[in-house]
Design a protein around this motif. Structure first.
Motif, PDB file in Angstrom:
ATOM      1  N   LYS A 182       0.209  -1.642  12.664  1.00 14.40           N
ATOM      2  CA  LYS A 182       0.042  -0.375  11.943  1.00 14.40           C
ATOM      3  C   LYS A 182      -1.085   0.422  12.565  1.00 14.40           C
ATOM      4  CE  LYS A 182       0.616  -2.715   7.642  1.00 14.40           C
ATOM      5  NZ  LYS A 182       0.294  -2.752   6.240  1.00 14.40           N
ATOM      6  N   PRO A 183      -1.152   1.699  12.564  1.00 16.91           N
ATOM      7  CA  PRO A 183      -0.154   2.574  11.959  1.00 16.91           C
ATOM      8  C   PRO A 183       1.159   2.583  12.772  1.00 16.91           C
ATOM      9  CG  PRO A 183      -1.827   3.881  13.052  1.00 16.91           C
ATOM     10  CD  PRO A 183      -2.236   2.456  13.165  1.00 16.91           C
TER      11      PRO A 183
ATOM     12  N   ARG B 154       0.289  -8.862   4.726  1.00 15.39           N
ATOM     13  CA  ARG B 154      -0.638  -9.080   3.621  1.00 15.39           C
ATOM     14  C   ARG B 154      -0.156  -8.374   2.372  1.00 15.39           C
ATOM     15  NH1 ARG B 154      -5.564 -11.256   3.230  1.00 15.39           N
ATOM     16  NH2 ARG B 154      -6.494  -9.831   1.754  1.00 15.39           N
TER      17      ARG B 154
ATOM     18  N   THR C 283      -1.816  -5.499  10.499  1.00 15.59           N
ATOM     19  CA  THR C 283      -2.916  -4.568  10.721  1.00 15.59           C
ATOM     20  C   THR C 283      -3.616  -4.863  12.045  1.00 15.59           C
ATOM     21  OG1 THR C 283      -4.046  -5.988   9.151  1.00 15.59           O
ATOM     22  CG2 THR C 283      -3.574  -3.740   8.447  1.00 15.59           C
ATOM     23  N   THR C 284      -3.580  -6.097  12.485  1.00 13.55           N
ATOM     24  CA  THR C 284      -4.148  -6.403  13.808  1.00 13.55           C
ATOM     25  C   THR C 284      -3.230  -7.396  14.480  1.00 13.55           C
ATOM     26  OG1 THR C 284      -5.394  -8.187  12.805  1.00 13.55           O
ATOM     27  CG2 THR C 284      -6.572  -6.134  13.199  1.00 13.55           C
TER      28      THR C 284
ATOM     29  N   ASP D 145       0.842  -1.195   0.000  1.00 13.05           N
ATOM     30  CA  ASP D 145       0.000   0.000   0.000  1.00 13.05           C
ATOM     31  C   ASP D 145       0.883   1.254   0.000  1.00 13.05           C
ATOM     32  OD1 ASP D 145      -1.588   2.244   1.090  1.00 13.05           O
ATOM     33  OD2 ASP D 145      -3.131   0.704   1.338  1.00 13.05           O
ATOM     34  N   GLU D 146       0.637   2.117  -0.981  1.00 14.32           N
ATOM     35  CA  GLU D 146       1.470   3.313  -1.127  1.00 14.32           C
ATOM     36  C   GLU D 146       1.331   4.231   0.082  1.00 14.32           C
ATOM     37  OE1 GLU D 146       1.025   4.885  -5.266  1.00 14.32           O
ATOM     38  OE2 GLU D 146       1.784   6.663  -4.218  1.00 14.32           O
ATOM     39  N   GLY D 147       0.088   4.392   0.546  1.00 15.70           N
ATOM     40  CA  GLY D 147      -0.158   5.288   1.673  1.00 15.70           C
ATOM     41  C   GLY D 147       0.597   4.844   2.906  1.00 15.70           C
ATOM     42  N   HIS D 148       0.553   3.508   3.185  1.00 17.83           N
ATOM     43  CA  HIS D 148       1.236   2.993   4.364  1.00 17.83           C
ATOM     44  C   HIS D 148       2.737   3.274   4.277  1.00 17.83           C
ATOM     45  CE1 HIS D 148      -2.039  -0.148   5.484  1.00 17.83           C
ATOM     46  NE2 HIS D 148      -2.547   1.034   5.183  1.00 17.83           N
TER      47      HIS D 148
ATOM     48  N   ARG E  25       7.737   8.821   6.309  1.00 18.53           N
ATOM     49  CA  ARG E  25       7.724  10.123   6.958  1.00 18.53           C
ATOM     50  C   ARG E  25       8.032  10.009   8.433  1.00 18.53           C
ATOM     51  NH1 ARG E  25       2.923  13.606   4.168  1.00 18.53           N
ATOM     52  NH2 ARG E  25       3.315  12.830   2.064  1.00 18.53           N
TER      53      ARG E  25
ATOM     54  N   ARG F 260      11.151  11.957   9.837  1.00 20.31           N
ATOM     55  CA  ARG F 260      10.939  13.001  10.839  1.00 20.31           C
ATOM     56  C   ARG F 260      11.727  12.734  12.091  1.00 20.31           C
ATOM     57  NH1 ARG F 260       5.156  13.088  10.404  1.00 20.31           N
ATOM     58  NH2 ARG F 260       5.210  13.977   8.320  1.00 20.31           N
TER      59      ARG F 260
ATOM     60  N   GLU G 209       4.288   5.615   2.596  1.00 21.44           N
ATOM     61  CA  GLU G 209       4.540   7.039   2.811  1.00 21.44           C
ATOM     62  C   GLU G 209       4.566   7.381   4.288  1.00 21.44           C
ATOM     63  OE1 GLU G 209       5.742   8.728  -0.429  1.00 21.44           O
ATOM     64  OE2 GLU G 209       5.238   9.942   1.337  1.00 21.44           O
ATOM     65  N   LEU G 210       3.575   6.847   5.014  1.00 23.03           N
ATOM     66  CA  LEU G 210       3.482   7.155   6.441  1.00 23.03           C
ATOM     67  C   LEU G 210       4.717   6.679   7.186  1.00 23.03           C
ATOM     68  CD1 LEU G 210      -0.274   6.312   7.033  1.00 23.03           C
ATOM     69  CD2 LEU G 210       0.778   8.573   7.140  1.00 23.03           C
TER      70      LEU G 210
ATOM     71  N   PRO H  39       0.092  -8.997  -2.139  1.00 16.53           N
ATOM     72  CA  PRO H  39      -0.356  -9.879  -3.218  1.00 16.53           C
ATOM     73  C   PRO H  39       0.777 -10.781  -3.686  1.00 16.53           C
ATOM     74  CG  PRO H  39      -0.015  -7.681  -4.051  1.00 16.53           C
ATOM     75  CD  PRO H  39       0.200  -7.607  -2.574  1.00 16.53           C
TER      76      PRO H  39
END
Lengths: 158, 475, 91
Positions: free
Chosen positions: A128-129, A78, A107-108, A23-26, A32, A36, A28-29, A80
């Motif tokens: 995550k997060p 998880r 995720t859990t 996942d791209e969003g994950h 960062r 940071r 990125e987070l 693919p």
């Protein structure tokens, strides 16, 4: 901070952090969060299990692992094609690769999956997060210290 | 000498006996039964006739030398009376016995369970109507045959019967056996045996009751099937729940994370605005925040939200499938496939593929749902074609054990063996970055087929192609 | 005067009487059994009278004997008609 750990290596600035995350969003987070916090190691991203294995086992036409560099692998469960568990399995079976420290991302905290990870030889995971504290805890568990090791003491990020 | 007055009575006697004799003679012409009774009654009447004749002669003073004859005849009278009563009694007793036997036999014959009796060799000596009906044989066909010839577990039954007859094992507990009917079918039964003895205590045979437990067996089997189906449905439900909750989590993590990023960017903007110095640095910070960070974060947030939306609507579609009414009818598969290829005409042309549909046998199902099945499979075939060769999709069918198996064969990229089970999982996609879709197509197909009492199977070789076998009930 | 044959008759009759009395229930199944048994009782009465005739009241018992013969035969005749009638004849 446990100074009495047996395997205590210092990760120098040339160490590479590998992130296998579809996942791209994950991704990125995580990036960062690390940036940071001042982690300035190189970060490589793999979009699925196949790419990760190709890199580590030096196959295919993508990026290839270099033999004398240090790596830290953040592995999402998880994914693919080939999921994180299978990647972990393959890594731990290889005599060269099993030394690479692996942190599982889930995720859990599903007990079944976590037990499977334990059985395969990885007892470090982050839910995550990805919070920075969890990340440093995980890294400490493995016995690695990043070059910017003072940062955990300076709590102020998240 | 004139006759004594009692002669009148004797004459009456004589006439009465004559009349009686006439009656008896008339009856004996017609009567086929009561022969013995008629005989003795006739003898009685005849004796009385002769006796009264003698009395007339004596008391009318005609002659008095008939004493000896009179005495002789007179003694016969009570004797004939006895015989008459005895003859009737015998017949009555026999009749009662016959009736009682008939009643008992009727009970035996028409009992709601099967009865049979075996002799010391295990051969059938008696068998009631119910058991004959159970097995479909005639009385003559089963009489005299060893009972184990009609049992599927022949050896076990033979051994058991022999053991019981020799007294080695006691009979009694109910045994489950399977009997062979005349038409070849099997019948599960519950069998209870009792030994028959003669007056000296020797074993003379076995009497068994046979109860048809096929309904009970069927109920047991159905229940097992139901339990299996329940267990598998439960597992399926659990896996759907598991997968969905995990898949829903992922966009949620993004929404949470980037919302936080947004707040950080807002903090950036706020601090830059507060900063009176208005330097180039502040400007740049503002620019980055407003032009890069904030839109990026918003982009991730909205994408994740719509991803959750599409996951949830996919789930809804799947659940609606389970509740939609099924309209089962005979489907002409040729017209159905023609409809499917027509509606996917555009995608076929886009993919540059050829679709060949061979003559297909009809099946039973709901037309719109079976249409959906083949549309989904065809769409998948078109989606996963191999770039190196022109796509060829072929649809054919064959009959198997009362069902029709339809095959959709393509020469696409194929599916690796470890993924063959996963492709039917909810939200599973083979190549998520390269191909669009939610990963519901084959899950929907599987659900529809399950409701139709059919199933789907896949054979595939990576690099060669795939074959999807869809089994449906034939007409 | 008692004659031996009369006594024998009576004894035989007694035997039959006992037989009838013990099987009364089963004998009821004979068609028109009451008439038949009545006829027998009357026949028995005649045998009794024959014996008693030899002891006392000779004239009376003689008459009784012969009357019994008559009535008994009539009853017997009636019974024969009834007992052996075919289904068509009985109403």
């Amino acid at each position: 901070m446990k100074w009495g750990q047996v395997e205590r290596k210092r990760m120098n600035k040339e160490g590479v952090i590998l992130i296998a995350e579809d996942d791209e969003g994950h991704f990125e987070l995580i990036k960062r969060t690390l940036q940071r916090a001042g982690v300035c190691n190189e970060i490589l991203r793999f979009a699925d299990g196949q790419e990760t294995l190709d890199f580590l086992f030096i196959k295919g036409d993508g990026l290839k692992r270099e033999p004398n560099r240090e790596y830290l692998l953040l592995l999402d469960i998880r994914m693919p094609k080939i999921d994180g568990i299978e990647v972990l399995e393959k890594i731990k079976q290889d005599p060269n690769l099993k030394k690479i420290p692996v942190v599982m991302l889930t995720t859990t905290d599903d007990p079944v999956t976590i037990e499977r990870c334990h059985d395969l030889g990885c007892s470090v995971y982050i839910v995550k997060p990805v919070e920075y504290e969890d990340f440093t805890d995980a890294v400490h568990k493995i016995g690695l210290f990043l070059s910017v090791v003072e940062i955990p003491q300076v709590s102020g990020f998240k | 000498m004139h006759p004594h007055p009692v002669v009148i009575f004797d004459i009456i006697t004589f006439l009465a006996c004559l009349t009686a004799l006439v009656f008896l003679c008339k009856s004996s012409i017609h009567a086929k039964q009561h022969r013995t009774q008629l005989l003795f009654s006739g003898l009685l009447v005849f004796t009385l006739l002769c006796y009264s004749f003698c009395l007339i002669l004596e008391w009318s003073r005609v002659t008095s030398r008939l004493d000896i004859l009179e005495n002789f005849i007179g003694v016969l009278a009570p004797m004939w009376w006895a015989f008459v009563f005895y003859a009737f009694l015998k017949e009555i007793t026999e009749k009662n016995l016959r009736e009682s036997e008939a009643r008992l036999y009727e009970l035996f014959d028409e009992a709601p369970i099967g009865y049979h009796e075996l002799d010391t060799e295990g051969r059938i000596t008696h068998i009631n109507k119910t058991e004959l009906k159970m097995l479909g044989y005639k009385y003559e066909e089963m009489l005299g045959r060893p009972v184990w010839e009609f049992v599927i577990e022949e050896e076990t039954s033979r051994q058991a019967v022999i053991d019981k007859l020799s007294g080695a094992i006691p009979p009694g507990q109910a045994l489950e056996r399977t009997l062979r009917q005349k038409n070849g079918n099997t019948l599960p039964v519950l069998c209870e045996d009792r030994l028959l003895h003669d007056d000296f205590g020797n074993i003379t045979g076995i009497r068994s009751t046979i109860q048809n437990i096929s309904k009970r067996k069927q109920a047991e089997y159905d229940r097992e099937q139901l339990m299996e189906t329940l267990a598998s449905k439960n597992k399926e439900l659990e896996s759907i729940l598991y997968v969905t909750s995990h898949d829903l989590r992922a966009p949620l993590v993004n929404i949470q994370g980037f919302s936080h990023e947004l707040s950080l960017s807002c903090e950036q903007v706020r601090s830059a605005l507060r900063d009176r110095k208005k330097s180039a640095d502040t400007d740049e910070k503002l620019q980055t925040a407003l032009n890069k960070d904030i839109p990026e974060a918003l982009g991730f947030i909205t994408n994740s939200a719509s991803r959750m939306e599409s996951l949830l609507s996919g789930l809804l579609r799947l659940s609606r499938l389970g509740t939609a009414a099924l309209n089962i009818e005979s489907l002409d598969m040729n017209t159905l496939l023609a409809d499917v290829t027509k509606s996917t005409e555009y995608q076929i042309k886009q993919a540059g593929a050829t679709v060949k549909v061979e003559p297909l046998p009809p099946c039973r199902g709901d037309s719109s749902q079976i249409n959906q099945v083949f549309t989904n499979i065809l769409n998948n075939a078109l989606k996963y074609l191999d770039d190196t060769r022109p796509g060829m999709i072929r649809v054919y069918a064959k009959a198997e054990y009362g069902r029709n198996v339809y095959c959709v064969e393509d020469n696409g990229v194929g599916i690796a063996p470890d993924h063959k089970e996963k492709i039917f999982e909810i939200f599973y996609r083979l190549e998520p970055d390269k191909k669009h879709g939610e990963g519901l197509g084959l899950t929907i197909v599987k659900h529809i087929l399950e409701r139709h009492n059919g199933n789907i199977r896949v054979e595939s070789k990576p690099g060669v192609g795939s074959k999807f076998f869809i089994s449906l009930p034939s007409v | 005067m008692i004659h031996e044959n009369e006594v024998i008759m009576l004894l035989l009759g007694v035997g039959v009487l006992i037989f009838i009395l013990t099987s009364r229930l089963r004998l009821k199944q004979i068609p028109a059994s009451n008439i038949l048994t009545a006829a027998f009782y009357i026949a028995f009465a005649s045998w009794v009278s024959t014996v008693l005739e030899g002891l006392f009241l000779e004239g009376l018992f003689n008459y009784v004997e012969h009357i019994c013969y008559a009535v008994g035969s009539i009853l017997l005749a009636v019974w024969c008609r009834k007992a052996f009638a075919t289904k068509k004849e009985t109403a």
